[in-house]
Design a protein around this motif. Sequence first.
Motif, PDB file in Angstrom:
ATOM      1  N   THR A  26       0.860  -1.186   0.000  1.00 29.04           N
ATOM      2  CA  THR A  26       0.000   0.000   0.000  1.00 29.04           C
ATOM      3  C   THR A  26       0.892   1.231   0.000  1.00 29.04           C
ATOM      4  O   THR A  26       1.858   1.300   0.765  1.00 29.04           O
ATOM      5  N   ARG A  27       0.534   2.185  -0.822  1.00 33.51           N
ATOM      6  CA  ARG A  27       1.335   3.401  -0.984  1.00 33.51           C
ATOM      7  C   ARG A  27       0.826   4.514  -0.076  1.00 33.51           C
ATOM      8  O   ARG A  27      -0.377   4.796  -0.036  1.00 33.51           O
ATOM      9  N   ILE A  28       1.739   5.150   0.634  1.00 38.83           N
ATOM     10  CA  ILE A  28       1.411   6.349   1.410  1.00 38.83           C
ATOM     11  C   ILE A  28       1.106   7.449   0.400  1.00 38.83           C
ATOM     12  O   ILE A  28       1.856   7.652  -0.555  1.00 38.83           O
ATOM     13  N   PRO A  29       0.008   8.168   0.571  1.00 38.48           N
ATOM     14  CA  PRO A  29      -0.379   9.177  -0.418  1.00 38.48           C
ATOM     15  C   PRO A  29       0.677  10.267  -0.641  1.00 38.48           C
ATOM     16  O   PRO A  29       1.433  10.619   0.263  1.00 38.48           O
ATOM     17  N   LEU A  30       0.675  10.794  -1.860  1.00 36.56           N
ATOM     18  CA  LEU A  30       1.599  11.870  -2.238  1.00 36.56           C
ATOM     19  C   LEU A  30       1.272  13.194  -1.551  1.00 36.56           C
ATOM     20  O   LEU A  30       2.168  13.949  -1.206  1.00 36.56           O
ATOM     21  N   MET A  31      -0.001  13.470  -1.393  1.00 36.01           N
ATOM     22  CA  MET A  31      -0.410  14.730  -0.782  1.00 36.01           C
ATOM     23  C   MET A  31      -0.212  14.644   0.733  1.00 36.01           C
ATOM     24  O   MET A  31      -0.668  13.690   1.372  1.00 36.01           O
ATOM     25  N   THR A  32       0.461  15.631   1.303  1.00 35.00           N
ATOM     26  CA  THR A  32       0.806  15.619   2.723  1.00 35.00           C
ATOM     27  C   THR A  32      -0.424  15.473   3.611  1.00 35.00           C
ATOM     28  O   THR A  32      -0.409  14.698   4.571  1.00 35.00           O
ATOM     29  N   LYS A  33      -1.483  16.189   3.291  1.00 33.46           N
ATOM     30  CA  LYS A  33      -2.714  16.116   4.092  1.00 33.46           C
ATOM     31  C   LYS A  33      -3.270  14.689   4.071  1.00 33.46           C
ATOM     32  O   LYS A  33      -3.668  14.151   5.100  1.00 33.46           O
ATOM     33  N   ASP A  34      -3.274  14.074   2.905  1.00 35.18           N
ATOM     34  CA  ASP A  34      -3.778  12.697   2.786  1.00 35.18           C
ATOM     35  C   ASP A  34      -2.862  11.719   3.525  1.00 35.18           C
ATOM     36  O   ASP A  34      -3.337  10.764   4.135  1.00 35.18           O
ATOM     37  N   ALA A  35      -1.562  11.947   3.465  1.00 32.26           N
ATOM     38  CA  ALA A  35      -0.607  11.078   4.168  1.00 32.26           C
ATOM     39  C   ALA A  35      -0.829  11.140   5.674  1.00 32.26           C
ATOM     40  O   ALA A  35      -0.706  10.129   6.372  1.00 32.26           O
ATOM     41  N   ALA A  36      -1.179  12.323   6.176  1.00 33.36           N
ATOM     42  CA  ALA A  36      -1.423  12.491   7.615  1.00 33.36           C
ATOM     43  C   ALA A  36      -2.656  11.705   8.058  1.00 33.36           C
ATOM     44  O   ALA A  36      -2.727  11.256   9.202  1.00 33.36           O
TER      45      ALA A  36
END
Length: 136
Positions: A26-36
């Motif tokens: 599973t990939r951690i999202p590129l967008m910082t807000k989504d990654a958080a």
Amino acid sequence: MFEIVYFSSTSENTKRFVEKLGIKATRIPLMTKDAAEFQIHEKSVLVVPTYGGGEDKKAVPVQVIKFLNNPENRRHVAGVIAMGNTNFGETFCIAGDILADKLKVPLLNRVEILGTPDDVRVTKERIATLWQSQKS
């Protein structure tokens, strides 16, 4: 077996290496807000590229930091695999050293750019060994 959780920038070098492992990932999202806001719920091995061109303070991608700010995510990371470029000399794959130390988990491997077939084999063996050690 552990799942893989990884961050890969738009270059997708880390993604291509992870795909070679043939392990659910599973990939951690590129967008910082989504990654958080991104969460994992199973024990996983974290695969992380090294950023910053050799500067320790910039080595770990912001998205990975945001992801790990969640205590539940930190709790599920069983090991780390670092990606990097040997052009950075002593700081080659330093993001892995930083994270393994902070998370108190093993650094399973350091892999240059896309990795070689030997890197894939060794990484898979080390993940399997870690899995066996945590099962007992």
